[in-house]
Motif scaffolding. Structure first.
Motif: not given
Lengths: 115, 112
Positions: B36, B64, B78, B81, B85, B87, B89
């Motif tokens: 990430r 994760y 995930l 979520a 988180q 982001s 990826y």
């Protein structure tokens, strides 16, 4: 774990040679040094990799001194399209367990090439 | 050229949802990785896999999980979520002992 340190940012002008140095004092015997380039909203792209001395390809050169505690990425005659973030990566070619070898991306160096 | 394809470019999910991020590579690479990327923190390794059904934790595996049932596919899950988180990826793959990783274009996940 081999941690890398690079300058946060650099400026250059078109046509100049750019050298970006990465420090990796704790590099391990089985670690290689790899450089990546990343443009906004894209994944990093492999540029060059070396273990010692000098490596050259069509894009860049990589200089690694005998003690391997640093390395220098050299970009000849940069153009505006070379504006990007450059990452120095130190680690083994084959990932071992998380306890013995991990690849670590540093913060990267943002290179701004000006006309 | 090796191609690493991530199933979605942009994704918006709600807090508490189970989220699947899919990654497929087409060159028979043994190694696959999930990172990430966040402003000021660079790329951080979440999980990697060096063979089918094998997985190893990276630097930030909490929250994760991963699945590698087939060599070409590496999924990041995930379980529930959360907003932290949110982001970009990035999936990557490489040949064992190769000279570099090939990255996908990334999935920008927003958790609201």
């Amino acid at each position: 774990l081999a941690k890398t340190t690079q300058p946060i940012s650099m400026d250059s002008y078109e046509g100049q040679e750019v050298n970006i140095t990465c420090s990796h004092n704790n590099i391990a015997t089985n670690d290689y040094i790899t450089w990546y380039q990343q443009f906004p909203s894209q994944g990093p792209r492999f540029i060059i990799q070396g273990y010692k001395t000098k490596v050259t390809n069509e894009v860049a050169s990589l200089f690694i001194p005998a003690d391997r505690k640093s390395s220098t990425l050299s970009l000849p005659r940069v153009s505006l399209s070379d504006t990007a973030v450059y990452y120095c990566l130190v680690g083994p070619l084959v990932p071992f367990s998380s306890n013995t070898g991990k690849l670590i991306f540093g913060q990267g160096t943002t290179l701004q090439v000006k006309p | 050229d090796v191609k690493v394809t991530q199933s979605s470019r942009y994704l918006v999910k709600r807090t508490g949802e189970k989220v699947f991020l899919e990654c497929v590579q087409d060159m028979d690479h043994e190694n696959m990785f999930w990172y990430r990327q966040d402003p000021g923190l660079g790329l951080r390794l979440i999980y990697f896999s060096y063979d089918v059904k094998m997985k190893e934790k990276g630097d930030i595996p909490e929250g994760y999980s991963v699945s590698r049932e087939k060599k070409e596919r590496f999924s990041l899950i995930l379980e529930s979520a959360s907003t932290n988180q949110t982001s970009m990826y990035l999936c990557a793959s490489s040949l064992r002992g190769s000279d570099g990783y090939t990255f996908g274009s990334g999935t920008r996940l927003t958790v609201v």
